[in-house]
Design a protein around this motif. Structure first.
Motif, short mmCIF file in Angstrom:
data_model
loop_
_atom_site.label_atom_id
_atom_site.label_comp_id
_atom_site.label_asym_id
_atom_site.label_seq_id
_atom_site.Cartn_x
_atom_site.Cartn_y
_atom_site.Cartn_z
N ALA A 24 0.82 -1.21 0.00
CA ALA A 24 0.00 0.00 0.00
C ALA A 24 0.86 1.27 0.00
CB ALA A 24 -0.93 0.00 1.21
N ALA A 95 -5.37 7.03 4.65
CA ALA A 95 -4.79 5.72 4.34
C ALA A 95 -5.86 4.64 4.32
CB ALA A 95 -3.69 5.37 5.34
N LYS A 98 -6.58 3.09 1.04
CA LYS A 98 -5.67 2.10 0.46
C LYS A 98 -6.30 0.71 0.56
CE LYS A 98 -1.96 4.82 -0.02
NZ LYS A 98 -1.11 4.94 -1.18
#
Length: 117
Positions: A24, A95, A98
């Protein structure tokens, strides 16, 4: 399509809960704003969790999940979640995207012993 079940390996780095996920593009990605306190509860029975543990998570319930986080609101490109069982709120930064195309209504989690750093 993203995996239905995901796993990361958080650990403590200079006092903060962080994780790495090369796939990621994340290195020492920190958990902040309420999430560290939730993690402390997730891992209270895992010896040496500070050195690393497995954190399974999914937008769908799975066998033996131990926490259900409910979406509350978006803020600053991240999303706030409530762990109703404890009344705790935590913010997940961008995040999150991701792993999910959009912020899921629920995130189901389970922590267990695993990988050490």
């Amino acid at each position: 399509m993203a995996n239905a079940m995901m796993v990361i390996h958080p650990y403590r780095d200079q006092g903060d809960w962080v994780f790495d996920d090369a796939a990621a593009g994340l290195t020492r990605e920190p958990f902040v704003f309420g999430m560290p306190e939730m993690i402390d509860i997730f891992v209270k029975d895992i010896p040496d969790a500070e050195r690393g543990f497995k954190l399974y998570f999914s937008a769908r319930p799975f066998p033996r999940f131990t926490a259900e986080l409910s979406w509350l609101r978006e803020e600053y490109e991240g999303n706030w979640y409530l762990w109703e069982k404890t009344g705790m709120e935590g913010w997940l930064c961008p995040a999150l995207f991701k792993y999910f195309d959009k912020a899921p209504e629920k995130i189901y989690c389970k922590a267990e012993a695993g990988r050490t750093v």
